[in-house]
Design a protein around this motif. Structure first.
Motif, PDB file in Angstrom:
ATOM      1  N   VAL A   1      74.623  13.093  80.489  1.00  0.00           N
ATOM      2  CA  VAL A   1      75.666  13.176  81.317  1.00  0.00           C
ATOM      3  C   VAL A   1      75.578  13.082  82.571  1.00  0.00           C
ATOM      4  CG1 VAL A   1      77.717  14.531  81.606  1.00  0.00           C
ATOM      5  CG2 VAL A   1      76.822  14.287  79.326  1.00  0.00           C
ATOM      6  N   GLU A   2      76.411  12.206  83.548  1.00  0.00           N
ATOM      7  CA  GLU A   2      76.155  12.146  85.039  1.00  0.00           C
ATOM      8  C   GLU A   2      77.282  11.594  85.588  1.00  0.00           C
ATOM      9  OE1 GLU A   2      72.892   9.622  86.081  1.00  0.00           O
ATOM     10  OE2 GLU A   2      72.770   8.336  84.463  1.00  0.00           O
ATOM     11  N   GLY A   3      77.505  11.491  86.569  1.00  0.00           N
ATOM     12  CA  GLY A   3      78.825  10.976  87.342  1.00  0.00           C
ATOM     13  C   GLY A   3      79.473  12.099  88.187  1.00  0.00           C
ATOM     14  N   GLU A   4      80.455  11.552  88.884  1.00  0.00           N
ATOM     15  CA  GLU A   4      81.383  12.800  89.549  1.00  0.00           C
ATOM     16  C   GLU A   4      81.933  13.709  88.756  1.00  0.00           C
ATOM     17  OE1 GLU A   4      83.088  14.879  92.353  1.00  0.00           O
ATOM     18  OE2 GLU A   4      84.223  14.055  90.434  1.00  0.00           O
ATOM     19  N   THR A   5      81.851  14.736  89.276  1.00  0.00           N
ATOM     20  CA  THR A   5      82.124  16.200  88.389  1.00  0.00           C
ATOM     21  C   THR A   5      83.378  16.449  87.905  1.00  0.00           C
ATOM     22  OG1 THR A   5      80.188  17.335  89.744  1.00  0.00           O
ATOM     23  CG2 THR A   5      81.875  18.848  88.667  1.00  0.00           C
ATOM     24  N   ARG A   6      84.231  15.909  88.712  1.00  0.00           N
ATOM     25  CA  ARG A   6      85.726  16.146  88.096  1.00  0.00           C
ATOM     26  C   ARG A   6      86.060  15.110  87.186  1.00  0.00           C
ATOM     27  NH1 ARG A   6      89.226  17.371  93.624  1.00  0.00           N
ATOM     28  NH2 ARG A   6      87.917  18.883  94.570  1.00  0.00           N
ATOM     29  N   GLU A   7      85.417  13.796  87.290  1.00  0.00           N
ATOM     30  CA  GLU A   7      85.642  12.775  86.319  1.00  0.00           C
ATOM     31  C   GLU A   7      85.218  13.250  85.007  1.00  0.00           C
ATOM     32  OE1 GLU A   7      84.142   9.270  87.965  1.00  0.00           O
ATOM     33  OE2 GLU A   7      85.629   9.173  89.462  1.00  0.00           O
ATOM     34  N   VAL A   8      84.037  13.918  85.090  1.00  0.00           N
ATOM     35  CA  VAL A   8      83.261  14.393  83.879  1.00  0.00           C
ATOM     36  C   VAL A   8      84.043  15.314  83.269  1.00  0.00           C
ATOM     37  CG1 VAL A   8      81.507  15.518  82.783  1.00  0.00           C
ATOM     38  CG2 VAL A   8      81.149  13.855  84.300  1.00  0.00           C
ATOM     39  N   ALA A   9      84.656  16.536  83.883  1.00  0.00           N
ATOM     40  CA  ALA A   9      85.716  17.368  83.601  1.00  0.00           C
ATOM     41  C   ALA A   9      86.878  16.861  82.869  1.00  0.00           C
ATOM     42  CB  ALA A   9      85.767  18.501  84.578  1.00  0.00           C
ATOM     43  N   THR A  10      87.427  15.938  83.478  1.00  0.00           N
ATOM     44  CA  THR A  10      88.580  15.183  82.725  1.00  0.00           C
ATOM     45  C   THR A  10      88.128  14.504  81.498  1.00  0.00           C
ATOM     46  OG1 THR A  10      89.428  14.678  84.990  1.00  0.00           O
ATOM     47  CG2 THR A  10      90.272  13.190  83.108  1.00  0.00           C
ATOM     48  N   ALA A  11      86.986  13.949  81.509  1.00  0.00           N
ATOM     49  CA  ALA A  11      86.759  13.494  79.912  1.00  0.00           C
ATOM     50  C   ALA A  11      86.367  14.583  79.002  1.00  0.00           C
ATOM     51  CB  ALA A  11      85.513  12.721  80.073  1.00  0.00           C
ATOM     52  N   VAL A  12      85.795  15.670  79.504  1.00  0.00           N
ATOM     53  CA  VAL A  12      85.662  16.813  78.428  1.00  0.00           C
ATOM     54  C   VAL A  12      86.937  17.342  78.019  1.00  0.00           C
ATOM     55  CG1 VAL A  12      84.616  19.062  78.210  1.00  0.00           C
ATOM     56  CG2 VAL A  12      83.321  17.130  79.392  1.00  0.00           C
ATOM     57  N   ALA A  13      87.943  17.528  78.977  1.00  0.00           N
ATOM     58  CA  ALA A  13      89.265  17.984  78.573  1.00  0.00           C
ATOM     59  C   ALA A  13      89.964  17.035  77.361  1.00  0.00           C
ATOM     60  CB  ALA A  13      90.106  17.992  79.872  1.00  0.00           C
ATOM     61  N   GLY A  14      89.751  16.013  77.444  1.00  0.00           N
ATOM     62  CA  GLY A  14      90.237  14.945  76.430  1.00  0.00           C
ATOM     63  C   GLY A  14      89.410  15.551  75.057  1.00  0.00           C
ATOM     64  N   VAL A  15      88.298  15.713  75.004  1.00  0.00           N
ATOM     65  CA  VAL A  15      87.537  16.006  73.825  1.00  0.00           C
ATOM     66  C   VAL A  15      88.210  17.425  73.304  1.00  0.00           C
ATOM     67  CG1 VAL A  15      85.325  16.680  72.877  1.00  0.00           C
ATOM     68  CG2 VAL A  15      85.620  14.838  74.802  1.00  0.00           C
ATOM     69  N   VAL A  16      88.400  18.414  74.335  1.00  0.00           N
ATOM     70  CA  VAL A  16      88.898  19.645  73.728  1.00  0.00           C
ATOM     71  C   VAL A  16      89.927  19.431  73.309  1.00  0.00           C
ATOM     72  CG1 VAL A  16      89.760  21.896  74.758  1.00  0.00           C
ATOM     73  CG2 VAL A  16      87.882  20.875  75.615  1.00  0.00           C
ATOM     74  N   ARG A  17      91.099  18.588  73.533  1.00  0.00           N
ATOM     75  CA  ARG A  17      92.439  18.399  73.356  1.00  0.00           C
ATOM     76  C   ARG A  17      92.377  17.771  71.601  1.00  0.00           C
ATOM     77  NH1 ARG A  17      93.842  16.579  78.822  1.00  0.00           N
ATOM     78  NH2 ARG A  17      95.135  18.355  79.794  1.00  0.00           N
ATOM     79  N   SER A  18      91.463  16.791  71.730  1.00  0.00           N
ATOM     80  CA  SER A  18      91.177  16.105  70.388  1.00  0.00           C
ATOM     81  C   SER A  18      90.788  17.276  69.349  1.00  0.00           C
ATOM     82  CB  SER A  18      90.220  15.293  70.512  1.00  0.00           C
ATOM     83  OG  SER A  18      90.044  14.491  69.223  1.00  0.00           O
ATOM     84  N   ILE A  19      89.961  18.187  69.728  1.00  0.00           N
ATOM     85  CA  ILE A  19      89.566  19.206  68.726  1.00  0.00           C
ATOM     86  C   ILE A  19      90.504  20.112  68.302  1.00  0.00           C
ATOM     87  CG2 ILE A  19      87.830  21.298  68.562  1.00  0.00           C
ATOM     88  CD1 ILE A  19      85.891  19.796  69.981  1.00  0.00           C
ATOM     89  N   TRP A  20      91.343  20.568  69.386  1.00  0.00           N
ATOM     90  CA  TRP A  20      92.470  21.761  69.396  1.00  0.00           C
ATOM     91  C   TRP A  20      93.740  21.027  68.377  1.00  0.00           C
ATOM     92  CZ3 TRP A  20      92.103  26.532  68.794  1.00  0.00           C
ATOM     93  CH2 TRP A  20      91.245  27.176  70.095  1.00  0.00           C
ATOM     94  N   ARG A  21      93.981  19.801  68.659  1.00  0.00           N
ATOM     95  CA  ARG A  21      95.258  19.138  68.216  1.00  0.00           C
ATOM     96  C   ARG A  21      95.014  18.298  66.770  1.00  0.00           C
ATOM     97  NH1 ARG A  21      98.455  17.037  73.622  1.00  0.00           N
ATOM     98  NH2 ARG A  21      98.283  18.607  74.616  1.00  0.00           N
ATOM     99  N   ASP A  22      93.859  17.658  66.777  1.00  0.00           N
ATOM    100  CA  ASP A  22      93.513  16.849  65.615  1.00  0.00           C
ATOM    101  C   ASP A  22      92.323  17.195  64.873  1.00  0.00           C
ATOM    102  OD1 ASP A  22      95.809  15.431  66.664  1.00  0.00           O
ATOM    103  OD2 ASP A  22      94.346  14.195  67.756  1.00  0.00           O
ATOM    104  N   ALA A  23      91.611  18.347  65.203  1.00  0.00           N
ATOM    105  CA  ALA A  23      90.370  18.680  64.537  1.00  0.00           C
ATOM    106  C   ALA A  23      89.540  17.466  64.414  1.00  0.00           C
ATOM    107  CB  ALA A  23      90.881  19.314  63.216  1.00  0.00           C
ATOM    108  N   GLU A  24      89.479  16.662  65.458  1.00  0.00           N
ATOM    109  CA  GLU A  24      88.534  15.499  65.612  1.00  0.00           C
ATOM    110  C   GLU A  24      87.742  15.624  66.814  1.00  0.00           C
ATOM    111  OE1 GLU A  24      87.853  13.267  63.645  1.00  0.00           O
ATOM    112  OE2 GLU A  24      89.393  13.560  62.175  1.00  0.00           O
ATOM    113  N   PRO A  25      86.396  15.390  66.755  1.00  0.00           N
ATOM    114  CA  PRO A  25      85.717  15.067  65.452  1.00  0.00           C
ATOM    115  C   PRO A  25      85.351  16.151  64.710  1.00  0.00           C
ATOM    116  CG  PRO A  25      83.989  15.121  67.392  1.00  0.00           C
ATOM    117  CD  PRO A  25      85.641  15.199  67.949  1.00  0.00           C
ATOM    118  N   LEU A  26      85.577  17.273  65.019  1.00  0.00           N
ATOM    119  CA  LEU A  26      85.451  18.737  64.271  1.00  0.00           C
ATOM    120  C   LEU A  26      86.679  19.684  64.572  1.00  0.00           C
ATOM    121  CD1 LEU A  26      83.968  20.481  66.610  1.00  0.00           C
ATOM    122  CD2 LEU A  26      82.123  19.549  65.897  1.00  0.00           C
ATOM    123  N   GLY A  27      86.641  20.806  63.738  1.00  0.00           N
ATOM    124  CA  GLY A  27      87.627  21.757  64.224  1.00  0.00           C
ATOM    125  C   GLY A  27      87.118  23.016  64.639  1.00  0.00           C
TER     126      GLY A  27
END
Length: 457
Positions: A318-344
């Motif tokens: 993982v590398e790149g601009e910190t805020r951009e990485v945080a934005t991508a991780v926020a999407g992963v968190v939403r996917s776990i919370w809302r859709d239990a994907e890729p895990l719950g």
């Protein structure tokens, strides 16, 4: 305020600092303690002393050498040198050398001298670092034909091994490094330039050796563990050129701001008037990576699973601009919370590597880890309920601050209503100082980049 140091105090005693804020209650407090426990497991897995001791004990040529010359640099230097001495305890009279380390980590060993190459918390080259680097060059150049050298290299080694080329001052070399850092250049790009301004980096330290065999034992602080980038590759061949270094300066629009001495040297090298860095290592040189971000993440994953979390490991690249990485991780968190994907839930998201912060004109106080935690919190906002996020440098340092990183949950964001303004100013340190989210461990004695942990319960 927690001020325990990994070298002097049992690491499990370290906790996040409360400052003026209050600790979270109930489940949030448990999640914070779990996040800290997972992070500690990651750091424990890359402690340098046992790694180096095992490597030296299993190397018959080092153990049988008539003389063992020790050089190196980095934040893990004290533990690495102690591990080497422990492995050679029955033949220490054959060992001599020095390792450049941050000030405050120079407790005397029996045969390897720990030389203070820079102050703690200031990751910049100094005249003291130059003195140590020049002594290493002299030691290796004076090796006998049967001597074996061991280079102990770890994170922070580049700043601790300054040896500017002739006609380029340390101040000019530091100036161009700062320009690159502020422009968001990657560590590969910064090292490309630094190697071509050094008498030691880019394989030149190995080039100075006149003995039988040189072994570099390495704790990696670089994404992907490339030998030519870790510590700017003092014992590894360098694939970059003077032309590449000039291209980096051009890419970020820095040529006009770069000191004239630096440009003159790089232009002379591109024109063939200065020798290039070595492109091939001699057969007598061996480089071994003993500790890495991947090893730390593996330990974190096992600890999180033992605590009952389903683990999503996003890896060490993982590398790149910190805020951009945080934005991508926020999407992963939403996917776990809302859709239990890729895990719950209960879930633990892990990611390593190292990001950068493009400061622009805003110059608050903080580091990439503190900024990641704040940026992820701001991005999720009300969705932070049930989420705990921790990001910290495995070396115990985060930017020019006394914190390793930060930890936050919904209660943290609720304490200060202007989180977005702190983020805009790149002022995460003062935000977490108010809310009690700073993690202060002191130097941990190792360095394999960062470990970020997001828990959802």
């Amino acid at each position: 305020m927690c001020r325990s140091n990994f070298i002097a105090v049992p690491f499990e005693e370290c906790r996040y600092c409360t400052s003026t804020g209050a600790r979270a209650a109930g489940g949030e407090a448990v999640s914070r303690e779990h996040a800290l426990e997972i992070w500690r497991a990651a750091v424990d897995a890359v402690r340098p002393q046992p790694l180096v001791r095992a490597a030296v004990e299993s190397d018959p040529m080092i153990r049988a050498a008539r003389r063992v010359l020790v050089v190196g640099a980095g934040k893990a230097g004290p533990g690495m040198a102690a591990g080497l001495e422990a492995a050679l305890a029955d033949r220490l009279d054959r060992v001599e050398g020095l390792v450049n380390v941050p000030a405050g980590l120079t407790a005397p060993l029996r045969r390897v001298r720990l030389h203070a190459g820079r102050p703690q918390g200031v990751n910049e080259p100094t005249a003291e670092g130059v003195a140590g680097a020049e002594e290493m060059l002299r030691l290796l150049a004076g090796a006998g034909p049967d001597d074996v050298a061991v280079c102990l290299l770890s994170g922070g080694g580049s700043a601790l091994l300054p040896a500017p080329v002739e006609n380029v001052s340390l101040a000019d070399k530091l100036a161009v490094t700062k320009l690159l850092h502020r422009s968001g250049a990657t560590i590969d790009e910064m090292n490309c330039v630094r190697k071509h301004l050094s008498r030691l980096k880019g394989g030149r330290l190995a080039q100075a050796f006149r003995g039988a065999r040189l072994v570099s034992l390495i704790i990696s602080d670089v994404v992907g563990d490339p030998l030519d980038v870790i510590g700017s590759g003092p014992t590894a061949p360098d694939p970059t050129t003077f032309a590449d270094a000039l291209d980096v300066l051009t890419r970020y629009g820095l040529r006009d701001a770069t000191p004239a001495s630096v440009l003159h040297h790089l232009e002379a090298g591109r024109g063939g008037l200065s020798p290039e860095t070595p492109k091939q290592a001699p057969p007598s040189v061996e480089n071994r990576v003993l500790g890495s971000n991947r090893i730390a993440l593996d330990a974190a994953r096992h600890r999180a699973a033992a605590l009952g979390y389903r683990v999503l490991d996003l890896g060490a690249f993982v590398e790149g601009e910190t805020r951009e990485v945080a934005t991508a991780v926020a999407g992963v968190v939403r996917s776990i919370w809302r859709d239990a994907e890729p895990l719950g839930p209960p879930a633990c998201v892990l990611l390593g590597g190292e990001t950068t912060v493009a400061l622009g004109g805003a110059m608050g106080k903080g580091g990439r880890n503190q900024e990641f935690v704040l940026a992820l919190g701001v991005k999720l906002k009300s969705e932070m309920a049930g989420v705990t996020v921790l990001s910290a440098g495995t070396d115990g340092e985060d930017g020019p601050t006394d914190a390793a990183g930060a930890v936050a949950d919904a209660a943290t964001l609720a304490q200060v209503g202007t989180a977005e303004e702190f983020l805009r100013r790149h002022d995460a340190y003062h935000f977490f100082e108010r809310t009690g989210g700073l993690i202060k461990t002191g130097l941990t004695g190792t360095n394999v980049m960062d470990v970020r942990i997001v828990l959802m319960r």
